[in-house]
Write a protein that holds these residues in place. Structure first.
Motif, PDB file in Angstrom:
ATOM      1  N   ARG A  51      33.723  36.902  26.593  1.00 28.59           N
ATOM      2  CA  ARG A  51      33.861  38.260  27.138  1.00 28.59           C
ATOM      3  C   ARG A  51      34.952  38.297  28.200  1.00 28.59           C
ATOM      4  O   ARG A  51      35.791  39.217  28.211  1.00 28.59           O
ATOM      5  CB  ARG A  51      32.529  38.709  27.722  1.00 28.59           C
ATOM      6  N   SER A  52      34.964  37.311  29.082  1.00 27.72           N
ATOM      7  CA  SER A  52      36.000  37.263  30.113  1.00 27.72           C
ATOM      8  C   SER A  52      37.374  37.037  29.498  1.00 27.72           C
ATOM      9  O   SER A  52      38.373  37.632  29.920  1.00 27.72           O
ATOM     10  CB  SER A  52      35.705  36.151  31.119  1.00 27.72           C
ATOM     11  N   ALA A 106      38.588  40.170  27.921  1.00 24.61           N
ATOM     12  CA  ALA A 106      38.884  41.179  28.935  1.00 24.61           C
ATOM     13  C   ALA A 106      40.322  41.038  29.435  1.00 24.61           C
ATOM     14  O   ALA A 106      40.989  42.017  29.766  1.00 24.61           O
ATOM     15  CB  ALA A 106      37.913  41.061  30.099  1.00 24.61           C
ATOM     16  N   HIS A 107      40.799  39.796  29.465  1.00 25.79           N
ATOM     17  CA  HIS A 107      42.177  39.544  29.897  1.00 25.79           C
ATOM     18  C   HIS A 107      43.164  39.618  28.739  1.00 25.79           C
ATOM     19  O   HIS A 107      44.290  40.096  28.899  1.00 25.79           O
ATOM     20  CB  HIS A 107      42.270  38.161  30.556  1.00 25.79           C
TER      21      HIS A 107
END
Length: 207
Positions: free
Chosen positions: A42-43, A46-47
């Protein structure tokens, strides 16, 4: 402490760069990048919403690091011939670093399926370096930007050939250590590069 924001982004890029060089673009998955960076998918997404976006961002990261290590001709010497000679020698010295050669080989493998990435890798090393040298030449000689760029490209081309081609094909040794500008004199044949620079700059100055 968990990484966040810009620190996490930089860590992801460094992790992804290592994986792309180790495994190639096609065999590097976003799952593998998340695992290497010790962050969640998810992280990661996100980037970087896609692997293509991540790869292009890695190229931008390489650009920042490479230009920082190259600097500008005026950082090497005050006298123009020596400044251009040492800058050109530094270019060859940097190209002898194994991760950079691996990046070029990676560009070849993605050229058909991801031409934008291949073009940007070429721009990072060749176009940016030629532009930096061109700006310096424009400052010391009364030349138009296109003429200065032509001379800069010719000087760099003569300075790295045939060594670069031989390293790229694996018939000339490279180094795994980050090249140190302080050892240019022992790492690179400065006399041959200086001869090229002197001839090229003299031909311009006498016009």
């Amino acid at each position: 402490m968990a990484r966040r924001g810009d620190a996490l982004r930089a860590h992801i890029l460094d992790s992804a760069k290592a994986l792309f060089l180790e495994n190639g673009f096609e065999r590097t998955s976003m799952d593998a990048v998340a695992a290497r960076a010790e962050t969640s998918k998810r992280s990661l997404y996100a980037h970087f919403p896609t692997k293509d976006a991540l790869f292009l961002a890695v190229i931008d990261r390489v650009d920042d690091l490479f230009q920082g290590r190259m600097r500008t001709p005026s950082d090497y010497a005050d006298e123009p011939v020596e400044a251009v000679t040492l800058f050109s020698a530094r270019f060859l010295q940097m190209l002898a670093w194994a991760p950079i050669l691996q990046t070029f080989r990676l560009a070849v493998t993605v050229a058909d399926q991801f031409p934008e990435a291949a073009r940007r890798i070429h721009a990072v090393f060749f176009e940016s370096t030629a532009s930096t040298l061109s700006a310096y030449i424009t400052g010391i000689l009364d030349l138009s930007a296109p003429d200065a760029k032509a001379h800069a490209t010719a000087i760099l081309g003569a300075s790295i050939s045939p060594a670069f081609e031989e390293m790229l094909l694996g018939v000339r040794p490279t180094t795994t250590e980050i090249p140190d500008a302080e050892t240019l004199g022992s790492d690179v044949g400065l006399a041959a590069i200086r001869q090229v620079v002197e001839a090229r700059l003299a031909s311009v100055a006498t016009r």
